[in-house]
Design an enzyme around this catalytic site. Structure first.
Site, PDB file in Angstrom:
ATOM      1  N   LYS A  75       0.818  -1.206   0.000  1.00  0.00           N
ATOM      2  CA  LYS A  75       0.000   0.000   0.000  1.00  0.00           C
ATOM      3  C   LYS A  75       0.864   1.275   0.000  1.00  0.00           C
ATOM      4  O   LYS A  75       2.073   1.215   0.222  1.00  0.00           O
ATOM      5  CB  LYS A  75      -0.933  -0.009   1.215  1.00  0.00           C
ATOM      6  CG  LYS A  75      -1.944  -1.175   1.208  1.00  0.00           C
ATOM      7  CD  LYS A  75      -2.821  -1.186  -0.019  1.00  0.00           C
ATOM      8  CE  LYS A  75      -4.110  -1.962   0.127  1.00  0.00           C
ATOM      9  NZ  LYS A  75      -4.000  -3.416   0.035  1.00  0.00           N
TER      10      LYS A  75
HETATM   11  C1  LIG Z   1      -5.357  -4.231   0.790  1.00  0.00           C
HETATM   12  C2  LIG Z   1      -6.818  -4.099   0.824  1.00  0.00           C
HETATM   13  C3  LIG Z   1      -7.582  -4.576   1.897  1.00  0.00           C
HETATM   14  C4  LIG Z   1      -7.023  -5.429   2.985  1.00  0.00           C
HETATM   15  O1  LIG Z   1      -5.943  -4.922   3.657  1.00  0.00           O
HETATM   16  P1  LIG Z   1      -4.897  -5.916   4.379  1.00  0.00           P
HETATM   17  O2  LIG Z   1      -4.105  -4.986   5.212  1.00  0.00           O
HETATM   18  O3  LIG Z   1      -4.076  -6.565   3.307  1.00  0.00           O
HETATM   19  O4  LIG Z   1      -5.688  -6.870   5.183  1.00  0.00           O
HETATM   20  C5  LIG Z   1      -8.935  -4.319   1.892  1.00  0.00           C
HETATM   21  N1  LIG Z   1      -9.526  -3.660   0.898  1.00  0.00           N
HETATM   22  C6  LIG Z   1      -8.824  -3.189  -0.159  1.00  0.00           C
HETATM   23  C7  LIG Z   1      -9.533  -2.424  -1.224  1.00  0.00           C
HETATM   24  C8  LIG Z   1      -7.457  -3.420  -0.237  1.00  0.00           C
HETATM   25  O5  LIG Z   1      -6.786  -2.990  -1.305  1.00  0.00           O
END
Ligand SMILES: *Cc1c(COP(=O)(O)O)cnc(C)c1O
Length: 396
Positions: A185
């Site tokens: 992210k």
């Molecule tokens: C990455 C992501 C998640 C989940 O996040 P994690 O930290 O990997 O559990 C949820 N929704 C979206 C749209 C994402 O891109």
């Protein structure tokens, strides 16, 4: 997008603070340390996102789960979410006993408000708007639908941190906003996430639920009371420390993303057959992805394949993607869990094989998204934009 591209001295310093004290847990051990990284991260996130409360947790998926829990979404309740999202969205909904109701997306690549309104029943409790690939659905329209039907708006802003709508940070527009700080992210701490809200009630419930129901009011952990049953979605101090360094760099990351995005946009704008993802009026993306449409599914597929062959990496054709689009969610459609789901969930699930998602398909089958990397040099972005231009022109 990935903040890990820029790990450096700042992250190292914060992590070393934690290692030097040896206290890796966010709660307690107050005499043995002089820093509380999770708490510091919460204060930084709340301030940056202009909200009263932030609570950090172990992942973005945990954040979504806790958001639903704290909003009292439970057994048999219906939660509306888009056909284009990450599986975490419906995993979280299922984990609290609720039923995920998939609804079409439009050229915003987010929920279409009219389709949302049509899907509302007397069991609908919440709408989960997912801000995929750096931008958002028409939040003014979604807010209106939610207000009219008394539904809770939850924003999954995991892929759009730093974007805004009417000058307010994404995540702060609904009742609860969720972020992920997982490894890929825009800002990352390895594994982590956060919920933000202006509701003291939601915050109080969330921070207790994520730590076994601790009310966090005692003089030490043992003196805390447990007014509710909870769970463990805590983040560790080591992860939070990385987050503290990264969140301070968010605005620098956003500026780089915008710069790289604009170079590619300016190049592709010159092709009349290329159109761009619609950003709703009042919206500003976080520029983590460059998203565009081509005239037909066939051309789009061809261009995406050529991108791969000619080294334009990190591009996505979501229509055929295993994780992000309803076409490959047989495990959801068949409710294939490790164990049986409750009767409310099992009987409440729509027959998705009979659903008509042609409106989503029409958009997503013509969409290509390109990750915007932070570490590219200007020359690299320009060369990349030229290559994209050449490939698209040749395919048209
Ligand atoms: C990455 C992501 C998640 C989940 O996040 P994690 O930290 O990997 O559990 C949820 N929704 C979206 C749209 C994402 O891109």
């Amino acid at each position: 997008m990935p903040g890990f591209e820029f790990f450096g001295d700042l992250e190292r310093k914060e992590v070393n603070d934690v290692l030097d004290s040896g206290v890796l847990m966010r709660y307690g051990f107050d005499k043995a340390r002089d820093h509380w990284k999770a708490l510091e991260l919460e204060n930084l996130v709340a301030e940056r996102m202009q909200v009263k409360h932030a609570h950090v947790v172990s992942s973005g998926t945990a954040a979504l789960t806790v958001a639903l829990m704290a909003a009292h979404i439970n057994s048999g309740d219906q939660v509306i979410l888009p056909t284009f999202t990450f599986v975490a969205s419906f995993e979280a909904i299922l984990s609290v006993g609720a039923v995920p109701i998939l609804v079409d997306v439009d050229e915003t690549l987010g929920l279409n408000a009219e389709a949302v309104e049509k899907a509302i029943t007397n069991k609908t409790k919440a709408v989960m708007a997912v801000h995929m690939c750096g931008s958002m659905a028409d939040l003014a329209a979604l807010r209106k639908v939610c207000a009219t039907h008394n539904l809770i708006l939850i924003e999954d802003a995991c892929q759009a941190i730093g974007g805004t709508f009417n000058n307010k940070p994404l995540g702060s527009i609904g009742k609860i906003g969720c972020f992920s700080f997982d490894y890929v992210k825009t800002i990352t701490c390895g594994e982590g996430g956060a919920i933000i809200t202006n509701s003291k009630d939601i915050f109080t419930k969330a921070q207790a639920y994520t730590d076994h129901g601790h009310d966090h009011l005692g003089a030490d952990r043992g003196a805390d009371k447990h007014p509710i049953l909870g769970y463990n979605f805590r983040i560790s101090e080591l992860n939070a420390a990385v987050g503290v360094a990264q969140v301070k760099r968010l605005d620098d990351f956003l500026a780089i993303q915008k710069k790289h995005y604009t170079i590619i946009e300016n190049a592709l704008k010159t092709i009349p057959q290329v159109s761009f993802r619609r950003v709703p009026k009042g919206g500003v993306q976080n520029y983590s992805f460059f998203n565009f449409f081509l005239p037909t599914k066939e051309i789009t597929k061809k261009v995406h394949t050529e991108f791969g062959k000619q080294g334009v990496d990190a591009t996505f054709y979501w229509f055929d993607n295993n994780w992000h689009y309803h076409k490959k969610w047989d495990h959801l459609k068949q409710l294939k869990g490790l164990n049986k789901y409750s009767n409310e969930q099992y009987n409440g699930m729509p027959d998705y094989y009979k659903s008509d998602f042609s409106a989503s398909d029409a958009v997503i089958s013509k969409t290509i998204s390109c990750l915007i990397k932070l570490s590219w040099t200007e020359e690299e972005v320009k060369a990349r934009a030229q290559k994209m231009l050449d490939i698209i022109k040749a395919a048209l």
